[in-house]
Motif scaffolding. Structure first.
Motif, short mmCIF file in Angstrom:
data_model
loop_
_atom_site.label_atom_id
_atom_site.label_comp_id
_atom_site.label_asym_id
_atom_site.label_seq_id
_atom_site.Cartn_x
_atom_site.Cartn_y
_atom_site.Cartn_z
N VAL A 1 0.84 -1.19 0.00
CA VAL A 1 0.00 0.00 0.00
C VAL A 1 0.88 1.25 0.00
N ASP A 2 1.89 1.24 0.87
CA ASP A 2 2.92 2.28 0.89
C ASP A 2 4.15 1.66 1.53
N LYS A 3 5.10 2.50 1.94
CA LYS A 3 6.34 1.98 2.52
C LYS A 3 6.12 1.30 3.86
N SER A 4 5.00 1.59 4.49
CA SER A 4 4.76 1.08 5.85
C SER A 4 3.72 -0.04 5.92
N ILE A 5 2.86 -0.12 4.93
CA ILE A 5 1.75 -1.06 4.99
C ILE A 5 1.74 -1.93 3.75
N SER A 6 1.60 -3.23 3.96
CA SER A 6 1.44 -4.16 2.85
C SER A 6 0.47 -5.25 3.26
N VAL A 7 -0.07 -5.91 2.25
CA VAL A 7 -1.03 -6.99 2.47
C VAL A 7 -0.56 -8.20 1.66
#
Length: 770
Positions: free
Chosen positions: A726-732
């Motif tokens: 999603v961004d540098k801090s959040i992924s799924v």
């Protein structure tokens, strides 16, 4: 792009000590002229390589253990490193799931006396007693979780020179998540089918110029896909404090707690539970030839019973398995100068393995001829207390134009296992086709009044040296001497005479490692290796398959030797590692029964094999990890056929004797040793934020017994994965294991039953980094 260049600090070879910056430093470089003490010394040139860390996420350049005194490309031995990225992307939560990604490893099953827990077979040999945590032996029967692990090293082939007694097929070293300088954190939360719920937290904080604290936490509550009533609850916490980081003296203190509360699953029965020969009873061994069991003709072909994969034959009101592990580790290391480092590590571990489980049928004819089977209870309650201390001197120096990279050390350990299981009363029958885990049961479970304490003391002294003879030639040498002593004492809690005999075994043995390495190019090697291993009686300290018994207590250690010819190459600007090896392993004095009361080391076993491996990036978007192993195993000499008994003397008129047809097993395939195994994990970054991938795994037919009459069929399994940043801090990340819901079996016991692998399961995990 990260610029990587060689360094001369002796600890740069050990990434778990000095952080990720050193992970690839010496693996793609060799000692430069700055290390020379005299003119004219034979040195290898510096190699400077630009590489993106993401491009080498699947490829490790060094093993974690300090006993490996050269980069992997220059190490004359098969070593597979499962990196953090592979563990994360495959969503490997258990050790068995992690080891699926490397071929040549199968898992065996346990019962009661041979306990349930992690039991890998590496290159055909049981390695249940050869686990290491950060280079220190990790004893006792456990089911290990990966929440505090960031790298798994699998050493393949006899390696007692590295690991000490018992490492006849190889060993496994888990690298834990230690504190490091800098601030970072990661929280994961996953949900999925089969009530999958798992959350982890990894927090690292720098608390001073040279100190850091890190803590990892786990919680999981899940069911096993495709299996009725099989669930698990896990909790773990592992704090770690590091002092003196970046200074000549460093101290690391780590604590670890992990507990489980699972429903034990002993799978389904074989379709041929009846032995070929009739048993006999009497106070002495029979002297007549055995007679054929008339029910033997009713047996099936030896494979798993043809029932629904979900069938669970246990009892919810009776069966349980609870384990607990607590450990504390203190590591102190000091740089004596820029060439030598002294390290001392101490770990204390206390673990328990507590269960009552249903063994479906327990070799009962009704499995073949009837509609119900008895729910035989297997149990264990064991507590293991172990302490180990290791002192090492690491360094490098030059003599006579030859550069040496050395690791020498002394290891002391003491392990005590107190095993006293349960007495289970009451009977229960299960419908073979439609078992009901809620069937009524009115029996009792009480601790047995009879138990045994097994105490094992070891002393190991070792030295390793990689000698750089010239730009093209290296010599890798290793020597270790072990003093092994184990003692078993029976006891009772009600004042009665102990039924377990008092036994002991004392052994002294040498182990060797010698490899010649030729480097036609800086990025590749061709090697020839010779190694030995020794397996003393009682190596499992009463908490594994190889415990001390009346028949093996006086035997010398089994001896194993291997010859391996291989080649290793770092290609594509050091982004991709390719390995290949052919090997021969022989155990020349395998233990066999030669009469009812005597075991002797007169057997012979042999494996000829080929192994191929690959790890790294083919392009900046395409990563691969896996390999193929072929093993032609043969029981060359199995000894004579004899009548045997499980009873202990003095024998009574009711003693049961069974016929062990050793001679008929000559030429058979090793148990738990597939002829072919293959694994592939690969991912591709299709867009800057989207990565897709999957795994393909193959295992050929595996036998559970030396007679090759019990087996599980070959299988293919396929997994899938997709990650969106999603961004540098959040992924799924979405993982789907066993996409086609294949029914297959992942363990073959010598008798009774087979392990049923999980069915299809989808897991969605959110990853939050900060």
């Amino acid at each position: 792009m990260a610029h990587i260049e060689s360094r001369k600090h002796p600890l740069d070879r050990h990434p778990r000590l000095n952080g990720t910056a050193a992970l690839t430093a010496l693996a793609i470089s060799v000692p430069g002229a700055a290390l020379a003490q005299t003119q004219g010394e034979a040195v290898l040139p510096n190699v400077n390589v630009s590489a993106n860390a993401a491009d080498t996420a699947y490829k490790a350049d060094t093993a974690a253990s300090s006993k490996f005194t050269a980069p992997l490309v220059d190490t004359p031995k098969s070593v597979t490193v499962i990196t953090k990225e592979v563990l994360n992307q495959t969503n490997a939560t258990s050790l068995q799931e992690a080891l699926r990604t490397t071929p040549g490893i199968t898992f065996g099953m346990g019962e009661g006396g041979n306990p349930a827990g992690d039991r890998p077979f590496i290159r055909g040999f049981d390695s249940q007693s050869n686990f290491f945590i950060d280079g220190l032996r990790d004893p006792s029967s456990q089911s290990r979780d990966m929440f505090n692990v960031e790298q798994v090293d699998v050493v393949k082939g006899p390696d007692s020179a590295y690991s000490g007694g018992g490492a006849v097929g190889g060993s496994i070293n888990l690298t834990t998540k230690n504190a490091r300088l800098g601030n970072f954190g990661e929280v994961t939360a996953g949900v999925g089918t089969s009530s999958y719920k798992r959350a982890t937290a990894d927090l690292n904080r720098q608390v001073g110029d040279n100190a850091a604290f890190r803590i990892n936490v786990l919680g999981e509550d899940s069911n096993v896909a495709g299996r009725d009533h099989v669930d698990l609850k896990h909790f773990g916490i592992a704090p770690n404090l590091a002092l003196g980081l970046g200074t000549p003296t460093r101290i690391n203190l780590g604590l670890y707690h992990f507990q489980t509360d699972d429903m034990p699953d002993y799978g389904i029965p074989y379709n041929n539970p009846v032995s070929k020969y009739n048993t006999k009873t009497g106070a002495t061994a029979p002297t007549t030839a055995p007679t054929i069991n008339p029910n033997y003709s009713k047996n099936g072909d030896g494979g798993p019973l043809n029932v629904d994969r979900a069938n669970f034959y246990g009892l919810k009101d009776r069966d349980f398995r609870k384990t607990e592990v607590d450990s504390g580790t203190l590591k102190i290391e000091h740089d004596l100068n820029d060439r030598f480092t002294l390290r001392n590590s101490t770990r204390y571990t206390r673990s328990s393995n507590d269960y009552v489980a249903t063994n479906p049928g327990d070799s009962n004819l009704s499995i073949v001829t009837g509609t119900t089977l008895p729910r035989s209870a297997k149990s264990r309650h064991s507590v293991s207390d172990g302490i180990i201390n290791a002192t090492e001197l690491l360094g490098e120096f030059t003599t006579g134009g030859i550069k040496h990279r050395i690791a020498t050390g002394v290891e002391l350990s003491r392990n005590e296992v107190d095993s006293r299981g349960y007495t289970v009363t009451g009977t229960s029958l299960a419908d073979i086709q439609n078992p009901n885990a809620n069937d009524p049961w009115t029996g009792t479970v009480a601790r047995s009044t009879q138990g045994a304490r097994t105490t094992t003391n070891t002393l190991g002294i070792y030295a390793f040296d990689t000698l750089t003879l010239s730009k093209q030639w290296l010599l890798n040498l290793g020597l270790r001497h072990d003093r092994f002593s184990t003692k078993q004492e029976g006891y009772s809690t009600d004042g009665s005479k102990p039924t377990t005999a008092n036994l002991s075994n004392d052994s002294n043995f040498w182990s060797y490692q010698m490899g010649v390495v030729y480097k036609p190019r800086d990025n590749g090697s061709i090697y020839l290796n010779y190694a030995t291993a020794a397996n003393p009686s009682g190596i499992s300290s009463g908490d594994g398959a190889d415990s001390i018994t009346l028949t093996n207590k006086d035997l010398e250690p089994e001896e194993v030797r291997s010859i391996e010819l291989g080649t290793k190459w770092n290609l594509l600007n050091n982004k991709l590692a390719l390995t290949g090896a052919i090997f021969n392993i022989e155990k020349t004095n395998a233990k066999v029964n030669i009469d009812p009361f005597t075991m002797a080391t007169v057997g012979k076993q042999r494996i000829n094999g080929v192994e191929l491996g690959f790890a790294g990036a083919i392009t900046s978007a395409w990563q691969v990890f896996g390999g193929y192993t072929y093993m032609d195993s043969k029981l060359v000499d199995t000894g004579p056929s004899v009548w045997t008994t499980r009873a202990t003397p003095p024998y009574t008129a009711a003693t049961s004797w069974t016929y062990n047809d050793n001679a008929a097993n000559k030429g058979n395939q090793f148990p738990n040793t597939p002829r072919d195994s293959f694994s592939l994990w690969s991912t591709y970054k299709v867009m800057p934020k989207l990565t897709v991938g999957g795994g393909a795994y193959y295992m050929s037919k595996v036998y559970g017994d030396a007679a090759n009459t019990k087996w599980v069929p070959s299988y293919w399994r396929f997994d899938g994965m997709a990650t969106y940043d999603v961004d540098k801090s959040i992924s799924v990340r979405l993982n789907v294991n066993n996409i086609f819901d294949k029914t297959y079996y992942n363990a073959a016991y010598a008798t009774h039953m087979v392990g049923v692998a999980p069915g299809r399961q989808a897991m969605l995990t959110g990853i939050f980094k900060f």
